[in-house]
Design an enzyme around this catalytic site. Structure first.
Site, mmCIF file in Angstrom:
data_model
loop_
_atom_site.group_PDB
_atom_site.id
_atom_site.type_symbol
_atom_site.label_atom_id
_atom_site.label_comp_id
_atom_site.label_asym_id
_atom_site.label_seq_id
_atom_site.Cartn_x
_atom_site.Cartn_y
_atom_site.Cartn_z
ATOM 1 N N HIS A 308 -10.194 2.471 -8.240
ATOM 2 C CA HIS A 308 -9.755 3.749 -7.665
ATOM 3 C C HIS A 308 -10.784 4.822 -8.002
ATOM 4 O O HIS A 308 -11.471 4.743 -9.020
ATOM 5 C CB HIS A 308 -8.379 4.142 -8.214
ATOM 6 C CG HIS A 308 -7.720 5.257 -7.465
ATOM 7 N ND1 HIS A 308 -7.889 6.580 -7.811
ATOM 8 C CD2 HIS A 308 -6.913 5.255 -6.381
ATOM 9 C CE1 HIS A 308 -7.207 7.338 -6.973
ATOM 10 N NE2 HIS A 308 -6.605 6.566 -6.092
ATOM 11 N N ASP A 365 -2.269 -0.113 -3.823
ATOM 12 C CA ASP A 365 -2.242 -1.092 -2.744
ATOM 13 C C ASP A 365 -2.063 -2.526 -3.236
ATOM 14 O O ASP A 365 -1.716 -3.407 -2.444
ATOM 15 C CB ASP A 365 -3.538 -1.005 -1.931
ATOM 16 C CG ASP A 365 -3.676 0.328 -1.221
ATOM 17 O OD1 ASP A 365 -2.713 0.741 -0.570
ATOM 18 O OD2 ASP A 365 -4.744 0.954 -1.341
#
Length: 419
Positions: A308, A365
């Site tokens: 991320h 996700d």
């Protein structure tokens, strides 16, 4: 004249030497050299915490997602028994405070009453649901008698109208039948969405609760994410809110933003197909290595759901979804698949450290696609559902920027072409 041929002959005309970005101190992607985002705005809506900078040094910390001063874990824990967590979150983001129980119920009724998909054109052909929703949002402009009103109150009401109607737009095009009202007016948005997708109310309380949680986690993620920033850039021009939300949807459609959950789900399907359900550490590390070496799946050199831009030690959204997935997998008899994902997460992080020398974490996700699959939701709905939930944050940031920042956002470029 063959325009394609002419363009291909001159395709190098737009190629820019990467070294020029450093030479002219241009922040490509609005990122600093250490990976942090360039500061371009102020917000009181939400905060994404993954590191702290002291004396110019970046230090990684446990991830936090904060809505109006409240940690997302705390908000998730204190949802009402009616599964109105998404409605509570939307109220908090837009109005700046947690609703009382009475206000929460009234806000929910307002959303149900306000929603209108009577003008949806399900005959319009498009291969992507987000494009269809964009068109429906823009059509609201034409139905509005005063669409360009610039008062905050009117923009807020229009935003609520978009937020309330978005699920019906999405599901009408998905089901290819006009759904102009919610079938369960006494139930939350999440439960109504699940009911419409399933075509019945044959779902458990746990399933309804988990979809409500997913909507809460997708509702906002700071002002710097691509779709929210797109919305803010558009807002700075003074254009109508319909155009701003439609633009944000267009941004979310990109596979490097909202579409990552579909890629993650497809990656896991490829793993299950070739290797089956397994928790064998050696096999899973081999898979992760193959992915990074562009030798498996889409050959992109990426492990989807891992890493991320801000979070490094942990993504709080991932942790909440992981816990929810475990409960749902147990209820659905899918614990073997869950254990495979859990073991692969460890293997992927190991290979990221070993091969890429990167200390990172699984992101939202990684488990969200699996959660949607356990709920019986098709991949084509993953990103539209994300966009439906994120609309609450887009409305909040739109209003905040129209109130505080009346400057047109206009950054500069450095010309490096021929003289």
């Amino acid at each position: 004249m063959n325009l394609k041929e002419i363009y291909l002959e001159n395709e190098t005309i737009n190629r820019i030497d990467p070294s020029l970005y450093g030479k002219y101190h241009v922040k490509a992607g609005l990122r600093n050299e250490n990976g942090t985002g360039v500061k371009v705005g102020l917000t009181k809506i939400s905060d994404v915490v993954g590191y702290k900078v002291e004396h110019g040094k970046k230090t990684h910390v446990q991830g936090r997602l904060v809505y109006r001063g409240y940690d997302i874990e705390e908000l998730a824990q204190h949802r009402s028994k009616e599964n109105l967590g998404f409605e509570m979150t939307a109220f908090l983001l837009i109005f700046g405070k947690l609703p009382t129980h009475r206000q929460l119920l009234d806000f929910h009724k307002e959303l149900i009453k306000t929603a209108d998909a009577s003008q949806v054109d399900i005959q319009y052909k498009t291969s992507n649901l987000l494009n269809a929703i964009q068109i429906e949002v823009l059509k609201l402009y034409g139905d509005d008698q005063d669409p360009d009103s610039d008062t905050l109150e009117q923009r807020m009401l229009k935003g609520i109208y978009i937020l309330a109607s978005m699920p019906l737009f999405m599901l009408s095009h998905y089901k290819k039948e006009k759904i102009d009202k919610y079938p369960l007016p006494d139930k939350g948005i999440a439960e109504n969405v699940l009911c419409i997708i399933r075509g019945n109310t044959h779902y458990s309380d746990l399933e309804a609760s988990i979809l409500d949680l997913l909507f809460m986690l997708h509702a906002d993620h700071g002002g710097g994410n691509n779709s929210t920033f797109t919305n803010v850039v558009m807002s700075s021009t003074g254009t109508d809110i319909y155009s701003c939300i439609s633009a944000a949807l267009g941004s979310l459609k990109g596979p490097r933003h909202g579409g990552a959950n579909i890629k993650t789900s497809a990656m896991f399907n490829a793993i299950f197909e070739e290797y089956g359900v397994t928790t064998d550490e050696k096999i899973l590390r081999k898979i992760a290595k193959r992915l990074l070496e562009k030798d498996f799946f889409d050959h992109a050199g990426l492990i989807y759901g891992i890493g991320h831009a801000i979070y490094t030690k942990s993504d709080p959204r991932c942790q909440l979804i992981k816990t929810a997935c475990k409960s749902l997998a147990r209820e659905k008899g899918k614990m073997d698949e869950f254990r495979t994902l859990e073991a692969f997460e460890k293997a992927a992080l190991y290979q990221m450290r070993k091969i890429k020398h990167i200390e990172t974490c699984a992101n939202v996700d990684f488990y969200s696609g699996f959660a949607y699959s356990l709920l019986g939701i098709e991949e084509s709905l993953f990103t539209p559902l994300f966009g439906m939930a994120r609309t609450s944050g887009w409305v909040a940031h739109h209003l905040e920027n129209r109130q505080n920042n009346r400057k047109l956002i206009r950054p500069a470029n450095v010309y490096v072409g021929d003289e």
